[in-house]
Design a protein around this motif. Structure first.
Motif, PDB file in Angstrom:
ATOM      1  N   ALA A  32      11.467  -4.033   0.880  1.00  0.00           N
ATOM      2  CA  ALA A  32      10.226  -3.857   1.622  1.00  0.00           C
ATOM      3  C   ALA A  32      10.432  -4.141   3.109  1.00  0.00           C
ATOM      4  O   ALA A  32      11.173  -5.039   3.483  1.00  0.00           O
ATOM      5  CB  ALA A  32       9.155  -4.795   1.052  1.00  0.00           C
ATOM      6  N   GLN A  55       1.135  -4.490   6.291  1.00  0.00           N
ATOM      7  CA  GLN A  55       1.342  -3.411   5.335  1.00  0.00           C
ATOM      8  C   GLN A  55       2.820  -3.067   5.267  1.00  0.00           C
ATOM      9  O   GLN A  55       3.492  -2.940   6.290  1.00  0.00           O
ATOM     10  CB  GLN A  55       0.532  -2.172   5.727  1.00  0.00           C
ATOM     11  CG  GLN A  55       0.584  -1.061   4.694  1.00  0.00           C
ATOM     12  CD  GLN A  55      -0.428   0.030   4.971  1.00  0.00           C
ATOM     13  OE1 GLN A  55      -1.520  -0.249   5.467  1.00  0.00           O
ATOM     14  NE2 GLN A  55      -0.068   1.257   4.677  1.00  0.00           N
ATOM     15  N   ASP A  57       6.156  -0.728   3.328  1.00  0.00           N
ATOM     16  CA  ASP A  57       6.456   0.654   2.969  1.00  0.00           C
ATOM     17  C   ASP A  57       6.381   0.899   1.464  1.00  0.00           C
ATOM     18  O   ASP A  57       6.497   2.036   1.016  1.00  0.00           O
ATOM     19  CB  ASP A  57       7.858   1.031   3.455  1.00  0.00           C
ATOM     20  CG  ASP A  57       8.941   0.276   2.696  1.00  0.00           C
ATOM     21  OD1 ASP A  57       8.838  -0.967   2.603  1.00  0.00           O
ATOM     22  OD2 ASP A  57       9.883   0.921   2.201  1.00  0.00           O
ATOM     23  N   GLU A  58       6.203  -0.146   0.682  1.00  0.00           N
ATOM     24  CA  GLU A  58       6.172  -0.024  -0.769  1.00  0.00           C
ATOM     25  C   GLU A  58       5.283  -1.112  -1.343  1.00  0.00           C
ATOM     26  O   GLU A  58       4.889  -2.049  -0.650  1.00  0.00           O
ATOM     27  CB  GLU A  58       7.573  -0.193  -1.347  1.00  0.00           C
ATOM     28  CG  GLU A  58       8.146  -1.568  -1.063  1.00  0.00           C
ATOM     29  CD  GLU A  58       9.397  -1.877  -1.871  1.00  0.00           C
ATOM     30  OE1 GLU A  58       9.524  -3.016  -2.340  1.00  0.00           O
ATOM     31  OE2 GLU A  58      10.217  -0.974  -2.034  1.00  0.00           O
ATOM     32  N   GLU A  59       4.965  -0.988  -2.621  1.00  0.00           N
ATOM     33  CA  GLU A  59       4.248  -2.056  -3.308  1.00  0.00           C
ATOM     34  C   GLU A  59       5.144  -3.289  -3.371  1.00  0.00           C
ATOM     35  O   GLU A  59       6.338  -3.187  -3.578  1.00  0.00           O
ATOM     36  CB  GLU A  59       3.869  -1.619  -4.719  1.00  0.00           C
ATOM     37  CG  GLU A  59       2.861  -0.479  -4.750  1.00  0.00           C
ATOM     38  CD  GLU A  59       2.439  -0.149  -6.167  1.00  0.00           C
ATOM     39  OE1 GLU A  59       2.749  -0.945  -7.084  1.00  0.00           O
ATOM     40  OE2 GLU A  59       1.801   0.901  -6.363  1.00  0.00           O
ATOM     41  N   ILE A  60       4.535  -4.439  -3.185  1.00  0.00           N
ATOM     42  CA  ILE A  60       5.285  -5.688  -3.228  1.00  0.00           C
ATOM     43  C   ILE A  60       4.951  -6.425  -4.522  1.00  0.00           C
ATOM     44  O   ILE A  60       3.903  -6.202  -5.138  1.00  0.00           O
ATOM     45  CB  ILE A  60       4.981  -6.575  -2.005  1.00  0.00           C
ATOM     46  CG1 ILE A  60       3.475  -6.799  -1.863  1.00  0.00           C
ATOM     47  CG2 ILE A  60       5.539  -5.943  -0.752  1.00  0.00           C
ATOM     48  CD1 ILE A  60       3.094  -7.696  -0.703  1.00  0.00           C
ATOM     49  N   ASP A  90       0.400  -2.469  -1.420  1.00  0.00           N
ATOM     50  CA  ASP A  90       1.456  -2.587  -0.413  1.00  0.00           C
ATOM     51  C   ASP A  90       0.988  -3.377   0.803  1.00  0.00           C
ATOM     52  O   ASP A  90       1.664  -3.382   1.830  1.00  0.00           O
ATOM     53  CB  ASP A  90       1.922  -1.200   0.027  1.00  0.00           C
ATOM     54  CG  ASP A  90       0.784  -0.359   0.602  1.00  0.00           C
ATOM     55  OD1 ASP A  90      -0.393  -0.775   0.485  1.00  0.00           O
ATOM     56  OD2 ASP A  90       1.067   0.714   1.164  1.00  0.00           O
ATOM     57  N   ARG A  91      -0.167  -4.039   0.700  1.00  0.00           N
ATOM     58  CA  ARG A  91      -0.749  -4.734   1.854  1.00  0.00           C
ATOM     59  C   ARG A  91      -1.032  -6.191   1.513  1.00  0.00           C
ATOM     60  O   ARG A  91      -1.631  -6.510   0.485  1.00  0.00           O
ATOM     61  CB  ARG A  91      -2.028  -4.041   2.299  1.00  0.00           C
ATOM     62  CG  ARG A  91      -2.716  -4.703   3.477  1.00  0.00           C
ATOM     63  CD  ARG A  91      -3.949  -3.928   3.914  1.00  0.00           C
ATOM     64  NE  ARG A  91      -3.592  -2.662   4.547  1.00  0.00           N
ATOM     65  CZ  ARG A  91      -4.474  -1.865   5.149  1.00  0.00           C
ATOM     66  NH1 ARG A  91      -5.748  -2.195   5.179  1.00  0.00           N
ATOM     67  NH2 ARG A  91      -4.075  -0.723   5.700  1.00  0.00           N
ATOM     68  N   SER A 113      10.473  -7.935  -2.613  1.00  0.00           N
ATOM     69  CA  SER A 113      10.502  -6.486  -2.773  1.00  0.00           C
ATOM     70  C   SER A 113      10.453  -6.113  -4.250  1.00  0.00           C
ATOM     71  O   SER A 113      10.724  -6.933  -5.130  1.00  0.00           O
ATOM     72  CB  SER A 113      11.771  -5.901  -2.145  1.00  0.00           C
ATOM     73  OG  SER A 113      11.794  -6.122  -0.764  1.00  0.00           O
ATOM     74  N   SER A 114      10.162  -4.858  -4.504  1.00  0.00           N
ATOM     75  CA  SER A 114      10.087  -4.404  -5.882  1.00  0.00           C
ATOM     76  C   SER A 114      11.418  -4.472  -6.602  1.00  0.00           C
ATOM     77  O   SER A 114      11.469  -4.465  -7.824  1.00  0.00           O
ATOM     78  CB  SER A 114       9.566  -2.962  -5.925  1.00  0.00           C
ATOM     79  OG  SER A 114       8.257  -2.910  -5.423  1.00  0.00           O
TER      80      SER A 114
END
Length: 572
Positions: A32, A55, A57-60, A90-91, A113-114
């Protein structure tokens, strides 16, 4: 339908597909990084905001995140209510104490990160008094530069355990010719049982210990603190690693059960036909579950963070599987074959003092398997290098690249030793000698280097991401973006806003002057003709490290604005 209608490889295929289906959780795949925030980096506000957000770039991961706002004196001024926005996974959002006084404030954030890697950073904003100076952006994705020894040890234990397990099963099911089997059941001795049990114990140790280790890494605490029931529960329930870990534990239990069943049947002195068939099926099932474990590992590694996730995960699994088959088979040839071949020797072979036919048959089978494994290793290794190493210089100027070079060097040496063994087996001239033991030792060194690579952030993690720097000078907002922020050709973008937040159109020219903060590399100038509030140009950065970027903005009124940024350039 009766079990005897199915061949062992059909059972393995079904189990492998079940393992594949069971270890594909749907989650994103990248480290992320921040794409926007409010307040933005370097922004000057007229009044205190009510809340903030960052925010990505990806879902956290919905666990182990934090968001703090600190005053210059270090006082915490957020409401300690940081949370993931329910409508935007992602926020990260948090409320602020009302009525913040004029000054510069720091936002500190941390997320997972994911792909399971914790990242963190800081950024600054200012309230009031825009003429007092500029507010530099301070942002970073803090991957651990070198993995902790405990993490490397856990990885190595897992790799070593799977190698021992795979090698023992491979020897019984494929390498050992039928002539060397007793009562039709794959040959079992104290050595084979020892290797299999030791492999399962080592793999289990690696899997079980990885949970508190990952928890400690995510939470930023010690191992002792990571043993907290609340933190362990948070890892298991809210992270992708926790999902994979539970799948691995289930596969490990199935592997242990199938192995135990196989060994128990092997103790029968006068087995029936059904016993023999069940023994073979148990061994193949154990092999399938071991492959499922290796497949699961690919979903919590760098492959899960690559573009084209399905192909990258498949290549990573094939690479790990081929390595374990080659090294595990080699271990079996060294440790198990002499005893098995001796028991299968005919009286004539014993009298002549020659190696029995079963010995050379096993060596021949291993040579064929090793050749196929090397081909898979080369293809998957080249593919992995392409997706994780964006340029040739990254091999020589990054920790990941240097570890990869070391692994390649040891691999090539092993390949040379394997070739000499292949020639001996083909000619049946003399038994495999000390070179096999050297090859085996080098193989376990390769496993250690693989553990290092698995926990080093690859250069491609940062490659291609724009380095966005922002500052406010005399009320004017300056934004600098550099892509790809690596050695070589880069694209520079300058965006300008006036004190009212409107695009600045009265720009005559912008000049960027780059000087290295590492050593004297001369001056690099990038000139952008005016006429717009967003200007672009290309330039070549000649060295990695930190660079000072002086931005000189000449307005049509002949007034000028100047600001210095510090830009970090990746050496890849």
């Amino acid at each position: 339908m009766r079990l005897k209608k199915y061949k062992p490889y059909v059972i393995v295929l079904i189990l492998a597909l079940a393992c594949w289906a069971g270890v594909i959780p749907e989650y994103a795949s990248a480290h992320a990084y921040v794409v926007s925030s409010s307040p933005s980096s370097g922004e000057v506000l007229e009044k205190s905001p009510e809340s903030i957000f960052i925010q990505f770039d990806e879902e956290i991961e919905p666990a182990f995140y934090s968001l703090q706002v600190l005053s210059p004196s270090g006082e915490r001024l957020d409401k300690k209510d940081a949370a993931i926005d329910p409508s935007r996974p992602d926020r990260l959002v948090a409320g602020l104490t009302p009525g913040l006084v004029d000054g510069i404030y720091t936002i500190k954030w941390k997320v997972v990160s994911s792909d399971g890697h914790p990242v963190s950073g800081t950024l600054a904003f200012q309230i009031g008094n825009p003429g007092a100076g500029s507010v530099p952006i301070v942002t970073s994705d803090n991957q651990v530069p070198s993995p902790e020894w405990s993490l490397l040890l856990i990885r190595w234990l897992w790799y070593a355990g799977m190698t021992l397990t795979t090698g023992t099963l491979l020897f019984q099911l494929f390498l050992l010719p039928r002539s060397a089997r007793i009562n039709g059941i794959p040959f079992k001795t104290k050595r084979s049982k020892l290797l299999l049990n030791l492999g399962i114990v080592l793999a289990a140790t690696g899997i079980i210990a990885s949970l508190p280790q990952q928890t400690a890494s995510n939470a930023g605490v010690s191992w002792t603190s990571a043993l907290s029931a609340d933190l362990i529960s948070e890892t298991l329930q809210y992270t992708g690693f926790g999902t994979i870990w539970k799948i691995q534990l289930a596969l490990l239990a199935l592997l242990a059960f199938a192995s135990l069943l196989w060994m128990r049947i092997g103790n029968i002195r006068h087995p029936r036909e059904t016993d023999i068939r069940l023994s073979v099926y148990a061994a193949w099932a154990a092999m399938a579950f071991s492959q499922g474990l290796m497949l699961s590992k690919a979903f919590i590694g760098h492959a899960a963070a690559a573009e084209g996730k399905a192909l990258a995960v498949t290549a990573d699994y094939l690479h790990l599987s081929a390595a374990s088959l080659w090294l595990g088979g080699l271990l079996a040839i060294v440790f198990l074959l002499p005893e098995a071949a001796a028991k299968a020797s005919s009286p004539e072979e014993v009298a002549s003092g020659q190696r029995p036919l079963a010995y050379w048959q096993a060596v021949s089978r291993f040579s064929a398997l090793a050749s196929a494994s090397v081909a898979v290793l080369l293809i998957s290794g080249i593919y992995g290098t392409v997706i994780h190493i964006p340029s040739l210089s990254a091999l020589f100027q990054t920790g990941y690249g240097l570890a990869l070079l070391a692994k390649i060097a040891v691999f090539l040496f092993m390949l040379g030793l394997a070739f000499t063994g292949f020639l001996r087996g083909r000619r049946r001239s003399r038994p495999l000698g000390r070179g096999v033991w050297v090859e085996l030792a080098l193989g376990f060194i390769v496993l250690a280097l693989a553990a290092v690579l698995a926990n080093q952030p690859p250069p491609s993690t940062a490659a291609g991401l724009p380095d966005r720097l922002e500052a406010t000078v005399q009320g004017h907002k300056i934004t600098l973006e550099v892509t790809p922020r690596t050695i070589g050709k880069n694209h520079f973008v300058i965006k300008l806003q006036d004190p009212d937040g409107k695009p600045m159109e009265q720009v005559e020219q912008v000049t960027l002057s780059l000087t290295s903060l590492e050593m004297d590399m001369g001056l690099i100038e990038v000139v952008m003709p005016g006429g717009s509030s967003e200007l672009e140009a290309d330039g070549i950065i000649t060295m990695g490290g930190d660079w000072n970027v002086q931005v000189h903005i000449l307005l049509k009124s002949l007034e000028s604005l100047d600001h210095d940024f510090t830009l970090h350039v990746d050496s890849n």
